[in-house]
Design a protein around this motif. Structure first.
Motif, mmCIF file in Angstrom:
data_model
loop_
_atom_site.group_PDB
_atom_site.id
_atom_site.type_symbol
_atom_site.label_atom_id
_atom_site.label_comp_id
_atom_site.label_asym_id
_atom_site.label_seq_id
_atom_site.Cartn_x
_atom_site.Cartn_y
_atom_site.Cartn_z
ATOM 1 N N ASP A 120 0.731 -1.299 0.071
ATOM 2 C CA ASP A 120 -0.098 0.148 -0.233
ATOM 3 C C ASP A 120 0.919 1.146 0.098
ATOM 4 N N LEU A 123 1.874 1.850 -3.663
ATOM 5 C CA LEU A 123 0.991 2.466 -4.340
ATOM 6 C C LEU A 123 0.971 4.120 -4.012
ATOM 7 N N SER A 396 -1.625 -8.002 -4.120
ATOM 8 C CA SER A 396 -1.187 -6.720 -4.264
ATOM 9 C C SER A 396 -0.689 -6.307 -5.774
ATOM 10 N N ALA A 398 0.166 -2.321 -7.839
ATOM 11 C CA ALA A 398 0.202 -1.079 -7.695
ATOM 12 C C ALA A 398 -0.316 -0.424 -8.848
ATOM 13 N N GLU A 403 -6.062 -0.023 -3.292
ATOM 14 C CA GLU A 403 -5.283 -0.814 -2.733
ATOM 15 C C GLU A 403 -5.806 -2.102 -2.352
ATOM 16 N N GLN A 404 -5.191 -3.264 -2.495
ATOM 17 C CA GLN A 404 -5.865 -4.506 -2.353
ATOM 18 C C GLN A 404 -5.544 -5.228 -1.212
ATOM 19 N N ASN A 407 -6.718 -3.052 2.279
ATOM 20 C CA ASN A 407 -8.228 -2.927 2.308
ATOM 21 C C ASN A 407 -9.110 -4.144 2.357
#
Length: 439
Positions: A120, A123, A396, A398, A403-404, A407
């Motif tokens: 995160d 990103l 994840s 970017a 954001e994967q 979250n």
């Protein structure tokens, strides 16, 4: 992402963050900016400043056992005639500012040259233009496609890891054999295995914690996106709002809800459990047949590297079979770093095939270089075979505006705490709308 206790964070940070680590981007309370940090000792000569969770308080120390990262840093120091001075994150209380909080603050204020970053953070800083484009490095020419996909922001490769960490299901093969079960490929087969285990007296077949259940979701959500030949177009549709993350995520959340409803996962226990510390003892004792963990846990005797039963690590159930889940961290250089040129030279050394071979042999991990490979332990062969076939999903990316990893973990925790699947999907919709500039 996650606000975890320091005892667990410290135990696994050095082993995992170079590939992937679950350090929280949102913490409680506040402190003076540098109160959590341990600066390295003063040294003579050209110094490149590195911010990392790993300790190296005396850059000139000799005859000291070093991690795989330190070995490659030493290679760069000797090759380039520079010193890499670590500033390390040393918070002792989980209520203090998290590693990600401090990393964001330091990078935004151009306080260091090199950073070791979580997904995160990569990103966020990449989108803000705070990280150098690494695509021109000689070492970048040897990277696996997965690295380019995961860590490219607005057309710039902003971070590169020293290992590719995969998450999988750690299974007690002896128990599967005892009850005549094949290792599951699909969600339906996985449910049937859990049903049989419970019928045979194993009350809770899956040992879970509050951080890693999102791996089940990713395997089902993105099996087709990453393996169906249309990855770029599908991500573009998500980034434009034409497609909804909630539509991808719903099957995985419904699957988790079914596991909870049937008692295959103890949601109340998982919600308050730390990874490995909670479910590990029962798995090692042969009481729990299934847990989830990252690649390195199979190499580490303090985790699952030494069991009294046959253990295999397999992918998570999906429509395309056993699916590895691979989040991505990486090393990055500050866009306005004081010693940017020297920092880039350091990166080229520690990410060279020679250095990555040393790193991979030391930690027995998957290298980001397509030219480097090491023999994995037998327990990891099934997972490794899938990855070598190019079958995996990213936890994840970017290149996605939402954001994967962090979250999804937080929303899974909402599910564990009693939220409905529909409420969880609304949370994804809100995140997507916010990322696209909506309300």
């Amino acid at each position: 992402m996650k606000n975890i206790t320091w005892s667990w964070r410290r135990r696994w940070a050095a082993a995992c963050l170079a590939g992937v680590m679950l350090l929280a981007p949102a913490g409680c309370g506040s402190r003076d900016k540098d109160q959590n940090l341990l600066p390295s000792k003063d040294v003579d000569g050209q110094v490149i400043n590195l911010f990392s969770p790993m300790e190296k308080t005396d850059p000139n120390a000799e005859n000291v056992a070093r991690t795989a990262v330190d070995l490659t840093i030493s290679m760069a120091e000797e090759t380039l005639g520079v010193t890499v001075a670590y500033t390390t994150y040393t918070a002792e209380n989980y209520q203090d500012r998290t590693y990600d909080d401090v990393a964001l603050d330091r990078a935004r204020n151009d306080m260091d040259d090199l950073y070791l970053l979580n997904p995160d953070t990569i990103l966020a800083l990449g989108a803000e233009g705070k990280l150098m484009d690494l695509s021109g490095l000689d070492s970048a020419k040897n990277l696996r496609e997965i690295i380019l996909t995961a860590n490219t922001v607005d057309g710039k490769l902003v971070a590169i890891p020293q290992e590719v960490v995969a998450y999988g299901l750690f299974v007690n093969v002896d128990l599967f054999r005892q009850y005549g079960l094949d290792l599951p490929e699909t969600p339906e087969e996985f449910l049937e295995c859990c049903r049989v285990f419970q019928e045979k007296g194993i009350e809770t077949p899956i040992g879970a914690n509050r951080w890693w259940l999102e791996t089940f979701v990713f395997a089902q959500a993105y099996a087709d996106l990453y393996n169906g030949g249309n990855t770029e177009a599908e991500i573009a549709a998500l980034n434009s709002g034409e497609a909804r993350y909630s539509d991808y995520m719903r099957p995985g959340f419904e699957f988790l809800q079914e596991l909870m409803d049937r008692g295959y996962i103890d949601a109340e226990k998982a919600l308050v459990s730390e990874a490995i510390e909670a479910e590990g003892p029962d798995f090692l004792a042969g009481k729990t047949p299934i847990v989830m963990a990252y690649w390195g846990a199979a190499n580490t005797e303090t985790a699952y590297g030494k069991t009294d039963f046959e253990m295999q690590v397999i992918g998570f159930p999906s429509s395309r079979g056993q699916m590895p889940v691979m989040p991505m961290t990486g090393w990055a250089v500050g866009a306005n770093a004081e010693h940017a040129e020297d920092a880039m030279r350091v990166m080229d050394v520690i990410l060279s095939d020679e250095a990555l071979q040393l790193y991979a042999q030391t930690n027995r991990v998957i290298s980001p270089s397509k030219n480097v490979s090491v023999e994995c332990v037998p327990a990891l062969k099934r997972l490794n075979d899938r990855i070598e076939e190019g079958v995996y999903v990213l936890g994840s990316n970017a290149g996605m505006k939402v954001e994967q990893w962090g979250n999804t973990c937080q929303i899974v925790r909402q599910l564990l705490g009693g939220a409905t699947v529909d409420e969880c999907m609304e949370a994804f919709d809100q995140l997507q709308d916010a990322a696209l500039g909506g309300s």
